[in-house]
Design a protein around this motif. Structure first.
Motif, PDB file in Angstrom:
ATOM      1  N   ALA A  43       7.747 109.955 -14.393  1.00  0.00           N
ATOM      2  CA  ALA A  43       6.707 111.121 -14.100  1.00  0.00           C
ATOM      3  C   ALA A  43       5.516 110.426 -13.228  1.00  0.00           C
ATOM      4  O   ALA A  43       5.054 109.464 -13.895  1.00  0.00           O
ATOM      5  CB  ALA A  43       6.243 111.704 -15.586  1.00  0.00           C
ATOM      6  N   THR A  58       3.222 119.731 -14.981  1.00  0.00           N
ATOM      7  CA  THR A  58       2.471 119.100 -13.753  1.00  0.00           C
ATOM      8  C   THR A  58       3.515 118.504 -12.611  1.00  0.00           C
ATOM      9  O   THR A  58       3.156 118.808 -11.528  1.00  0.00           O
ATOM     10  CB  THR A  58       1.368 118.137 -14.244  1.00  0.00           C
ATOM     11  OG1 THR A  58       0.879 118.588 -15.272  1.00  0.00           O
ATOM     12  CG2 THR A  58       0.754 117.683 -13.305  1.00  0.00           C
ATOM     13  N   GLU A  59       4.457 117.991 -13.046  1.00  0.00           N
ATOM     14  CA  GLU A  59       5.545 117.300 -12.231  1.00  0.00           C
ATOM     15  C   GLU A  59       6.017 118.451 -11.366  1.00  0.00           C
ATOM     16  O   GLU A  59       6.354 118.226 -10.004  1.00  0.00           O
ATOM     17  CB  GLU A  59       6.648 116.552 -13.110  1.00  0.00           C
ATOM     18  CG  GLU A  59       6.078 115.208 -13.741  1.00  0.00           C
ATOM     19  CD  GLU A  59       5.685 114.194 -12.650  1.00  0.00           C
ATOM     20  OE1 GLU A  59       6.300 114.370 -11.499  1.00  0.00           O
ATOM     21  OE2 GLU A  59       4.489 113.786 -12.998  1.00  0.00           O
ATOM     22  N   ASP A  89      -4.081 116.032 -15.861  1.00  0.00           N
ATOM     23  CA  ASP A  89      -3.265 116.233 -16.901  1.00  0.00           C
ATOM     24  C   ASP A  89      -3.737 115.426 -18.160  1.00  0.00           C
ATOM     25  O   ASP A  89      -3.844 114.281 -18.041  1.00  0.00           O
ATOM     26  CB  ASP A  89      -1.832 115.476 -16.390  1.00  0.00           C
ATOM     27  CG  ASP A  89      -0.843 115.442 -17.389  1.00  0.00           C
ATOM     28  OD1 ASP A  89      -0.770 116.425 -18.228  1.00  0.00           O
ATOM     29  OD2 ASP A  89       0.141 114.637 -17.307  1.00  0.00           O
ATOM     30  N   GLU A  98       2.905 104.442 -21.265  1.00  0.00           N
ATOM     31  CA  GLU A  98       3.098 106.181 -20.930  1.00  0.00           C
ATOM     32  C   GLU A  98       4.507 106.096 -20.794  1.00  0.00           C
ATOM     33  O   GLU A  98       5.289 107.105 -21.410  1.00  0.00           O
ATOM     34  CB  GLU A  98       2.221 106.596 -20.168  1.00  0.00           C
ATOM     35  CG  GLU A  98       1.018 106.879 -20.424  1.00  0.00           C
ATOM     36  CD  GLU A  98      -0.126 107.340 -19.307  1.00  0.00           C
ATOM     37  OE1 GLU A  98      -0.961 108.183 -19.482  1.00  0.00           O
ATOM     38  OE2 GLU A  98       0.331 107.129 -18.075  1.00  0.00           O
ATOM     39  N   LYS A 154       3.177 119.428 -20.874  1.00  0.00           N
ATOM     40  CA  LYS A 154       2.190 119.364 -20.060  1.00  0.00           C
ATOM     41  C   LYS A 154       2.614 118.722 -18.722  1.00  0.00           C
ATOM     42  O   LYS A 154       2.485 119.142 -17.618  1.00  0.00           O
ATOM     43  CB  LYS A 154       1.067 118.806 -20.832  1.00  0.00           C
ATOM     44  CG  LYS A 154       0.400 119.455 -21.868  1.00  0.00           C
ATOM     45  CD  LYS A 154      -0.946 118.636 -22.301  1.00  0.00           C
ATOM     46  CE  LYS A 154      -0.340 117.073 -22.697  1.00  0.00           C
ATOM     47  NZ  LYS A 154       0.619 117.237 -23.719  1.00  0.00           N
ATOM     48  N   THR A 155       2.885 117.339 -19.023  1.00  0.00           N
ATOM     49  CA  THR A 155       3.412 116.504 -17.819  1.00  0.00           C
ATOM     50  C   THR A 155       4.575 117.092 -16.998  1.00  0.00           C
ATOM     51  O   THR A 155       4.588 116.933 -15.687  1.00  0.00           O
ATOM     52  CB  THR A 155       3.615 114.979 -18.198  1.00  0.00           C
ATOM     53  OG1 THR A 155       2.366 114.642 -19.097  1.00  0.00           O
ATOM     54  CG2 THR A 155       3.955 114.088 -17.310  1.00  0.00           C
ATOM     55  N   VAL A 197       9.558 112.877 -17.659  1.00  0.00           N
ATOM     56  CA  VAL A 197       8.835 112.081 -18.687  1.00  0.00           C
ATOM     57  C   VAL A 197      10.077 111.320 -19.424  1.00  0.00           C
ATOM     58  O   VAL A 197       9.746 110.094 -19.676  1.00  0.00           O
ATOM     59  CB  VAL A 197       8.143 113.087 -19.718  1.00  0.00           C
ATOM     60  CG1 VAL A 197       7.853 112.172 -21.051  1.00  0.00           C
ATOM     61  CG2 VAL A 197       7.223 113.855 -19.055  1.00  0.00           C
ATOM     62  N   MET A 242       2.394 111.347 -13.283  1.00  0.00           N
ATOM     63  CA  MET A 242       1.066 111.605 -13.734  1.00  0.00           C
ATOM     64  C   MET A 242       1.184 110.451 -14.941  1.00  0.00           C
ATOM     65  O   MET A 242      -0.007 109.953 -15.232  1.00  0.00           O
ATOM     66  CB  MET A 242       0.831 112.828 -14.429  1.00  0.00           C
ATOM     67  CG  MET A 242       0.689 114.054 -13.330  1.00  0.00           C
ATOM     68  SD  MET A 242      -0.093 113.479 -12.119  1.00  0.00           S
ATOM     69  CE  MET A 242      -1.848 114.400 -12.791  1.00  0.00           C
ATOM     70  N   ASP A 243       2.253 109.912 -15.481  1.00  0.00           N
ATOM     71  CA  ASP A 243       2.345 109.034 -16.555  1.00  0.00           C
ATOM     72  C   ASP A 243       2.714 107.877 -15.822  1.00  0.00           C
ATOM     73  O   ASP A 243       3.731 107.148 -15.895  1.00  0.00           O
ATOM     74  CB  ASP A 243       3.437 109.504 -17.594  1.00  0.00           C
ATOM     75  CG  ASP A 243       3.226 110.494 -18.581  1.00  0.00           C
ATOM     76  OD1 ASP A 243       2.018 110.659 -18.456  1.00  0.00           O
ATOM     77  OD2 ASP A 243       3.825 111.150 -19.192  1.00  0.00           O
ATOM     78  N   THR A 278       1.577 110.765 -22.783  1.00  0.00           N
ATOM     79  CA  THR A 278       0.413 110.844 -21.817  1.00  0.00           C
ATOM     80  C   THR A 278      -0.617 109.950 -22.665  1.00  0.00           C
ATOM     81  O   THR A 278      -0.906 110.630 -23.829  1.00  0.00           O
ATOM     82  CB  THR A 278      -0.065 112.036 -21.449  1.00  0.00           C
ATOM     83  OG1 THR A 278       1.054 112.779 -20.466  1.00  0.00           O
ATOM     84  CG2 THR A 278      -1.397 111.940 -20.435  1.00  0.00           C
TER      85      THR A 278
END
Length: 697
Positions: free
Chosen positions: A48, A27-28, A81, A56, A23-24, A43, A50-51, A62
């Motif tokens: 990342a 999104t990246e 996310d 995280e 997922k992450t 990740v 979003m993390d 996440t």
């Protein structure tokens, strides 16, 4: 200031999947290709976007849902996310509550995994249209056909395949677009930022023709024009297929399926195209329903409608304090104005409005219907409704489950005690699935959560983020109590003193309910035996008694209580007397109803190399586990089992030990089930010892 993007060109979507499905990472890539980020975060490197939490980045997972905004084909896409680990599934739940569409990501090797099913059911609950992306097509053992079969079997979905792979496993270089009938090949040296179109290879032309025909046949069931064309033997053009596919997706009839490899930068841009082409805008959604003065009202997604928004997340920001995330369903809101918190009946002043990009903020002056934003509010919690004071409405809130595991925490100094109180208040506001209670008899502060990892993260944040020095006990399972059969008993509370006395007599009947139904109270009196104003007091007494059970002090669940009869005194009866009588009668009836203890049983899935299967099964059996299913998956064995939570502490370390670190597992709450006799005896002995210690103290 006027709206920048028409509401028809807004998409509010979530990225959801099982842990490690990508997922992450996906999104990246989206943020990179849409120009939001100038470089890709990874990740596994802890970079990342979003993390953003330290926890995280350290764990490579996440934990909290993060929001961001990007633009594609002149459409504004608000993305959330979400976590994939089951301990944080409530982050997914509250995100789906306010989203219009979702992208479900499946691993081409792992297929439809347990958390995939959980988030899919959550999306079904809120009727969220979705598209699917089969990720990791470059991995050994990738099998998109098996993923499609599992979507049909496990998720009861009807996938509409839009692409075929070009190459397989490590030779995967792109996809074939079935709608346009052309190959898309990504440039290896440009980080997937550019791609080229080519003709379909000759050897795949027949497979492409058959797959496109199957797609048209699927869509013809939901589009009359396409059905007529199909029956006449005509050939639909791409625009007709896209129109039919959008209509069927919005009706939740089909799920468009794409494929690729996000980590190798292949297949991400078509996801953005599919979000724009097939997922709904806020204007496509039905009006949101709410209550106003005991009347059901609706709010249409229009800027000129009365303002209504739902607070779906609270976050503590070290720079601006508490940030409350809002989904605006109708109307517009400017910074500096006042709104009504209709849930609590309080006014709130809107100071700053910000658009979030993970943990970064961009200040804005106004938001409109369909927008997602954040603002600093004092008295608003998750699930509260904010609205125009002149047009009050309360929207449906968000339900959160009860914790299944607890730890005791004890601050080391008085200064730590003060910091702990403040920190726990902030964390509980952020995460409604995290509960803080104080044991009445021992005085211990207990932290309740959805699993070991959930509490581990909470404790880690207390120590590092809030600088609380404390001792933490070992995790304790939150057991429950219930009854096996129906029983009746009388509750009497009569106190005669020199002046005004206390008088209340109630006759109660208790009976078990089906698993998961909770609690039900019924007034079955013939009328007149007890004044109506005292009956809520009887129910309150019953509920209070349920909190501490009748066996070992655990909460009681799944039972029905009926008030059959009673007596009152015109002078001495009071609400307090009937509350106490209700509590006494309930406990007496439950003692006769064969009370029993229940323990949380988890659904566990272990993926292990074949050579370790015997050791893994033996270890699960030793933990009172029951093997439910065994399957082969891409050279590994998948073991599905039901295991009591009390036996699963420390399982991650044990599993690594017996499989040389080559196996992994996922665990989610299944149900509460009766404890075996031996475990029951141990728990009762422990409860007796604890009570004895408290009595001596």
């Amino acid at each position: 200031m006027p709206r920048q993007t028409p509401i028809e060109r807004v998409r509010n979507i979530g990225i959801m999947a099982h842990i490690d499905a990508g997922k992450t990472t996906t999104t990246e890539r989206v943020l990179y290709y849409t120009g939001i980020n100038y470089k890709m975060g990874e990740v596994h490197e802890g970079t990342a976007t979003m993390d953003w939490m330290v926890q995280e980045q350290e764990r490579g997972i996440t934990i909290t849902s993060a929001a961001t905004t990007c633009f594609w084909r002149d459409h504004r896409i608000n993305i959330i996310d979400t976590p994939g680990h089951v301990d944080f599934t409530m982050e997914v739940e509250r995100s789906l509550r306010v989203l219009d569409g979702a992208v479900a990501i499946f691993c081409a090797v792992g297929g439809v995994e347990p958390q995939s099913e959980t988030v899919w059911r959550q999306a079904d609950k809120y009727r969220v249209p979705r598209i699917a992306f089969i990720n990791k097509m470059d991995r050994v053992g990738a099998d998109y056909q098996r993923v499609l079969a599992e979507m049909r079997e496990k998720l009861k979905a009807r996938p509409a395949l839009l692409q075929l792979p070009l190459g397989s496993e490590d030779r995967f270089i792109g996809v074939i677009d079935l709608i346009e009938e052309r190959a898309i090949i990504w440039e290896e040296d440009r980080l997937g930022g550019t791609f080229r179109y080519e003709a379909v290879p000759q050897e795949l032309s027949e497979a492409v023709r058959a797959a496109r025909e199957a797609l048209v046949e699927t869509l013809a069931d939901y589009d009359e024009k396409l059905m007529e064309l199909y029956l006449e033997g005509g050939r639909p053009v791409p625009e007709q297929i896209r129109s039919a596919l959008r209509g069927a997706t919005l009706k939740l009839a089909v799920v468009p399926v794409l494929m690729g490899s996000a980590f190798r930068n292949r297949g991400v841009q078509p996801i953005l195209d599919a979000v724009v082409d097939y997922l709904p805008s806020p204007a496509d959604m039905p009006p949101v329903m709410g209550r106003s003065a005991e009347r059901v009202e609706e709010r249409w997604p229009r800027d000129d409608a009365p303002f209504a928004a739902l607070a779906f997340k609270v976050m503590t920001d070290q720079y601006v304090g508490t940030l409350t995330f809002l989904r605006v369903y109708s109307g517009a809101l400017e910074s500096g104005t006042s709104v009504l918190n209709a849930t609590r009946g309080r006014r709130e002043r809107i100071g700053r409005l910000v658009k979030m990009h993970a943990n970064k903020r961009e200040e804005i002056s106004e938001v409109f219907a369909g927008d997602i934003c954040a603002t600093g509010l004092r008295d608003t919690a998750t699930g509260d409704t904010l609205c125009d004071p002149a047009h009050p409405i309360v929207l449906e809130s968000i339900e959160f489950p009860e914790p299944v595991i607890q730890v005791a925490i004890e601050p080391k100094t008085k200064a730590d005690q003060e910091r702990l109180g403040e920190a726990l208040a902030k964390l509980a506001a952020e995460d409604p699935s995290f509960h803080v209670t104080v044991d009445r008899e021992s005085g211990q502060t207990l932290l309740g959560g959805m699993g070991e990892l959930h509490l581990e993260i909470i404790v880690d944040r207390l120590l590092r983020e809030f600088k609380v020095d404390a001792n933490v006990g070992r995790p304790e399972v939150t057991y429950r109590e219930t009854i096996r059969r129906a029983a009746e008993a009388e509750g009497r509370f009569i106190r005669q003193t020199g002046g005004h006395g206390q008088f209340a007599v109630v006759e109660l009947r208790v009976e078990p309910l089906a698993k998961g139904l909770g609690f039900e109270f019924v007034d079955a009196t013939k009328g007149g035996v007890i004044p109506r104003n005292f009956i809520p007091s009887v129910e309150a007494g019953v509920k209070e008694a349920m909190e501490n059970g009748v066996l070992a002090g655990y909460p009681m669940v799944d039972l029905k209580v009926a008030l059959l009869d009673g007596k009152y005194h015109e002078v001495d009866s009071s609400e307090l007397a009937f509350k106490i009588a209700g509590s006494i009668g309930f406990k007496a009836a439950c003692q006769k109803a064969q009370p029993m203890l229940l323990e949380p049983v988890m659904e566990v899935e272990v993926v292990t190399p074949t050579e370790f299967m015997g050791e893994v099964i033996g270890d699960l059996n030793g933990r009172r586990g029951k093997i439910v299913d065994l399957q082969s998956r891409a050279g590994a064995q998948v073991i599905e089992a039901r295991v009591p939570l009390a036996s699963m502490f420390g399982y991650a370390t044990r599993l690594r030990s017996v499989t040389q670190g080559r196996a992994n597992y996922t665990m989610q709450f299944g149900a509460y089930e009766p404890v075996p006799q031996q475990v029951y005896a141990e728990l009762m002995a422990r409860a007796g010892a604890d009570n004895g210690e408290r009595a001596r103290a």
